[in-house]
Design a protein around this motif. Structure first.
Motif, short mmCIF file in Angstrom:
data_model
loop_
_atom_site.label_atom_id
_atom_site.label_comp_id
_atom_site.label_asym_id
_atom_site.label_seq_id
_atom_site.Cartn_x
_atom_site.Cartn_y
_atom_site.Cartn_z
N GLN A 1 3.66 5.08 -11.88
CA GLN A 1 4.95 5.26 -11.21
C GLN A 1 6.06 4.50 -11.92
O GLN A 1 7.23 4.90 -11.87
CB GLN A 1 4.85 4.81 -9.76
N ALA A 2 5.70 3.41 -12.60
CA ALA A 2 6.70 2.63 -13.33
C ALA A 2 6.90 3.14 -14.76
O ALA A 2 7.69 2.58 -15.51
CB ALA A 2 6.29 1.16 -13.37
N ARG B 1 -2.04 3.86 -10.16
CA ARG B 1 -0.87 4.56 -9.62
C ARG B 1 0.41 3.74 -9.80
O ARG B 1 1.47 4.30 -10.12
CB ARG B 1 -1.09 4.87 -8.14
N GLU B 2 0.34 2.43 -9.59
CA GLU B 2 1.54 1.60 -9.72
C GLU B 2 2.05 1.61 -11.16
O GLU B 2 3.26 1.65 -11.40
CB GLU B 2 1.25 0.17 -9.27
N LEU C 1 7.23 -2.93 -13.34
CA LEU C 1 8.65 -2.74 -13.67
C LEU C 1 9.09 -3.71 -14.77
O LEU C 1 9.86 -3.34 -15.67
CB LEU C 1 9.50 -2.92 -12.42
N ASN D 1 3.67 -3.58 -8.46
CA ASN D 1 4.91 -2.84 -8.65
C ASN D 1 5.93 -3.66 -9.42
O ASN D 1 6.58 -3.17 -10.35
CB ASN D 1 5.47 -2.43 -7.28
N THR D 2 6.06 -4.94 -9.05
CA THR D 2 7.02 -5.81 -9.74
C THR D 2 6.62 -6.04 -11.19
O THR D 2 7.45 -5.96 -12.10
CB THR D 2 7.13 -7.16 -9.01
N HIS E 1 0.32 -4.47 -3.71
CA HIS E 1 1.29 -3.43 -4.04
C HIS E 1 2.58 -4.05 -4.58
O HIS E 1 3.11 -3.62 -5.61
CB HIS E 1 1.59 -2.59 -2.80
N ARG E 2 3.10 -5.07 -3.89
CA ARG E 2 4.34 -5.72 -4.34
C ARG E 2 4.16 -6.34 -5.72
O ARG E 2 5.03 -6.22 -6.59
CB ARG E 2 4.76 -6.79 -3.34
#
Length: 442
Positions: A147-148, A143-144, A105, A101-102, A97-98
């Motif tokens: 979301q970004a 999803r990640e 972004l 997500n990173t 996840h981290r």
């Protein structure tokens, strides 16, 4: 028709965008580009290309281009990104996840529209725990990105042709799949996607890895496809004219073109671009990725127990040298790189050499395009060797049952680093691979 070229995506396999491609974007002959990060020297060079593409489209009063980053093969030269299989086997949801997500972004900050990866195999509809794990992390990937503000483009293999599709595909669509990449040599049932699967994203046909003919472009759009990925050697002017001619001849429905353009326009959700910076530290990204690769390590056969103290190894590879050679260099008593179809006499010589030196023999089944013949391994399998397979992990099952095999289902440098560390005893192996259908965590 204005914006007709938005239906075409060009492939760039060079570290710089060619003047002809920039001209095509400025004139509106193509609507975007697929970038291969493996050929780029740095993240800054990628950022420069993205800015150039946006400025070129603006100069020609064209819509913002679709910019896809193809992470299917590797982005290790820019960022570490474990494969979906490594993520699923490791089971480290927090680290995944981290990391995702990173990375999402960063990519969004750079002005990228979507990410092309990973591949979803939908041929096997039989439910299994292994399939469930991969589906879970594929949904997390989708999803990640969403979301970004990024669009997930995922290759679907093989192209679904019947309503009875796999649960993995349905789950991925429900997670917010932005676009489905379908092979150019397979017919596409658009009504299956739109009506049966209720898919509202883009249907994209990829002609990069198959025979390409410009006449296939209007035929694909007429069949309900939204975008076409052209190979890097395609003639952009000719491809655009093929669409234009068929539309003017009324062989290509304007309604289908408008529908495709509407979906493409929805894909390009207007968001401000940010200047690229290195505020996000590379260190935690590398640590998260390496932790995933370490925990994705599994073994076939008996548990591997390296000898305590300094251990000498003999390394055998097939096809070409891999990173294992340099990673294990300090521990190698000898090294041989053999052809994919080696002379049996050479194999017996290596066998005698390993017995004479009393070293642990490591066999890396590393040819990326062929599966090795099991009979070739026989001379090397006495005494029990240690096998490694990264490109084709299932090749480990070619080894005798009393031989140990290692893999973490990836081919990036960090994945090789994890395997090398396990071989010399620096890290432990976290899982067992008893059969091709299932991986068991220890």
């Amino acid at each position: 028709m204005k914006h007709l070229g938005q239906l075409l995506l060009m492939t760039c396999e060079e570290p710089q965008v060619s003047p002809s491609l920039l001209a095509a974007i400025r004139l509106g002959y193509v609507g975007g580009i697929v970038l291969n990060p493996a050929v780029l020297p740095s993240a800054e060079s990628l950022q420069d290309i993205i800015w150039l593409l946006h400025d070129t489209a603006k100069l020609g009063n064209q819509p913002s281009p679709v910019i896809l980053l193809d992470t299917t093969d590797s982005v290790s030269s820019l960022w570490p990104l474990p494969s979906l299989r490594s993520m699923a086997v490791a089971g480290l949801t927090d680290d995944v996840h981290r990391l995702l997500n990173t990375m999402a972004l960063i990519w969004r900050q750079m002005g990228i529209t979507g990410i092309l990866s990973p591949t979803l195999g939908v041929g096997d509809k039989t439910p299994s725990p292994w399939t469930d794990k991969r589906t879970k992390y594929l949904q997390l990937w989708v999803r990640e990105l969403r979301q970004a503000g990024l669009q997930p483009f995922i290759r679907i293999v093989p192209t679904p042709s019947a309503p009875d599709v796999s649960d993995a595909l349905i789950a991925t669509i429900d997670s917010g799949l932005g676009a489905a990449i379908l092979d150019g040599h397979e017919p596409v049932n658009a009504s299956l996607w739109r009506d049966s699967l209720n898919f509202r994203g883009l249907l994209v046909q990829d002609f990069r890895f198959t025979h390409f003919d410009v006449n296939l472009i209007p035929a694909s759009i007429a069949n309900g496809l939204d975008m076409i990925i052209l190979p890097s050697d395609a003639d952009m002017d000719e491809s655009y004219r093929a669409l234009l001619v068929e539309m003017n001849r009324h062989h290509l429905s304007k309604r289908k073109i408008y529908s495709a353009l509407t979906r493409i326009r929805m894909l390009k959700e207007p968001k401000p671009l940010f200047s690229w910076s290195l505020e996000v530290s590379q260190r935690p990204i590398n640590e998260w990725a390496q932790n995933i690769w370490n925990h994705a390590l599994v073994h076939t056969g008996p548990v591997y127990s390296p000898k305590v103290g300094t251990q000498e190894l003999g390394l055998i590879e097939f096809g070409k040298p891999s990173p294992l050679k340099s990673l294990l260099q300090r521990h190698l008593a000898f090294y041989h790189c053999l052809d994919i179809d080696p002379d049996v006499r050479d194999l017996f010589q290596i066998h005698l050499q390993s017995q004479k030196n009393s070293v642990q023999l490591v066999i890396h089944l590393n040819d990326a395009w062929h599966h090795l013949n099991q009979s070739l391994l026989f001379p090397l399998c006495q005494p029990r060797p240690l096998g490694v397979a990264m490109h084709h992990p299932a090749d480990l099952f070619l080894l005798p049952r009393d031989a140990t095999g290692l893999t973490n289902f990836d081919t990036q440098l960090g994945a090789f680093g994890a395997v090398a560390s396990a071989i010399i005893g620096k890290i432990s192996i976290h899982g067992q691979w008893p059969n091709p259908q299932e991986v068991t965590q220890l």
